[in-house]
Design an enzyme around this catalytic site. Structure first.
Site, mmCIF file in Angstrom:
data_model
loop_
_atom_site.group_PDB
_atom_site.id
_atom_site.type_symbol
_atom_site.label_atom_id
_atom_site.label_comp_id
_atom_site.label_asym_id
_atom_site.label_seq_id
_atom_site.Cartn_x
_atom_site.Cartn_y
_atom_site.Cartn_z
ATOM 1 N N SER A 139 -13.655 -11.143 -11.615
ATOM 2 C CA SER A 139 -13.506 -12.444 -12.260
ATOM 3 C C SER A 139 -12.466 -13.243 -11.489
ATOM 4 O O SER A 139 -11.642 -12.672 -10.756
ATOM 5 C CB SER A 139 -13.040 -12.250 -13.704
ATOM 6 O OG SER A 139 -12.572 -13.452 -14.269
ATOM 7 N N TYR A 152 -7.597 -7.707 -19.958
ATOM 8 C CA TYR A 152 -8.790 -8.124 -19.230
ATOM 9 C C TYR A 152 -8.442 -8.545 -17.804
ATOM 10 O O TYR A 152 -9.044 -8.079 -16.826
ATOM 11 C CB TYR A 152 -9.485 -9.271 -19.951
ATOM 12 C CG TYR A 152 -10.640 -9.843 -19.171
ATOM 13 C CD1 TYR A 152 -11.850 -9.164 -19.088
ATOM 14 C CD2 TYR A 152 -10.515 -11.059 -18.503
ATOM 15 C CE1 TYR A 152 -12.907 -9.672 -18.356
ATOM 16 C CE2 TYR A 152 -11.565 -11.581 -17.769
ATOM 17 C CZ TYR A 152 -12.760 -10.888 -17.698
ATOM 18 O OH TYR A 152 -13.801 -11.398 -16.958
#
Length: 275
Positions: A139, A152
């Site tokens: 990401s 995350y």
């Protein structure tokens, strides 16, 4: 790339799109997720449309021995994996103490532990054949600390650094390793988090162009790819800032997601379905 691709988190989102585009290239598939019905439907449709072999493997990647079970099932079926797409993952958003230790544990099991374990399971076979590829989905959160997405973001930093390190180890041994670092994508990811404000940029890419960019980068043996001009610029600027300053800036940007009214998320392990 000929042969068979194993795609995790294949029942929806980026995983289903990887399956679609790889099948269109004539690649056989092993589709892995928790949702047996969705996988079976996707496998049947892709088999009919593209004439490929599409197998279903149902597994909860949050379980401690998930990778070993997958490896054993692949061996039992006589399947050799030529491309591993480590796509399964999910995120949490909010103050760290409010997210819950169990949920963050499952997040790390899916985002990190299963990803590494599956790579261990399939890489020896690739090396024996002298060819193969691993595509890990990270990401843009991988490029800087991300307050209110602490676990995350850290998990995706691991994925990026892990992929870059593996690429250097294996690039002269016939194995490609690519890390995909997308910004917000229209998938079930934000349903799991509970708010679309978790996409702090406010804009969403569609899965199709993101996957096409990833497969082009894999064909070209790139180390990583960040689809979208704004994502690319941000990814290259973030590492040049002092880490503490990057964390301060990220905290201010992320406050909106922290304070957003959230819908009730699904059970923690159901989040594996999000790409």
């Amino acid at each position: 790339m000929p042969g068979t691709a194993l795609i995790t988190g294949a029942s929806s989102g980026l995983g289903a799109e990887f399956a679609e585009q790889l099948a269109a290239r004539g690649q056989d598939l092993v589709l892995l997720a928790r949702s047996a019905d969705r996988l079976a439907e996707l496998a049947a449709r892709l088999g009919r449309a593209h004439g490929v072999r599409a197998e279903v493997l149902v597994q909860d990647l949050a379980e401690p021995d998930a990778a070993r079970r997958v490896g054993a099932e692949l061996a039992a079926r006589g399947l050799a994996v030529d491309l591993l797409v480590n796509n399964a993952g999910f995120g949490t958003c909010g103050r760290f103490e409010e997210n819950g230790a169990g949920r963050d544990h499952d997040q790390l099991m899916v985002n990190v532990v299963a990803l590494v374990g599956l790579t261990h399971e399939v890489l020896p076979g690739m090396l024996a054949r002298g060819a193969g590829a691993v595509l890990n989905v990270a990401s843009t959160a991988a490029f800087q600390p991300t307050p209110y997405f602490a676990v995350y973001g850290a998990s995706k930093t691991f994925v990026l650094d892990f992929g870059l390190a593996l690429r250097q180890e294996y690039r002269r041994r016939g194995i490609k390793v690519l890390t995909l670092c997308p910004g917000p994508v229209e998938t079930g990811f934000f349903e799991v988090i509970g708010t679309r404000k978790a996409a702090v940029t406010g804009s969403f890419a569609q899965p199709g162009p993101v996957v096409r960019a990833a497969l082009r980068a894999l064909d070209r043996d790139r180390a990583y790819v960040t689809p979208g001009l704004s994502n690319l610029v941000a990814a290259h600027l973030a590492p040049r800032r002092p880490r503490t300053l990057a964390a301060v800036v990220a905290e201010r940007i992320s406050r909106g997601a922290r304070d957003a009214e959230k819908t009730a998320p699904p059970a923690p392990r159901a989040a594996e379905r999000a790409a």
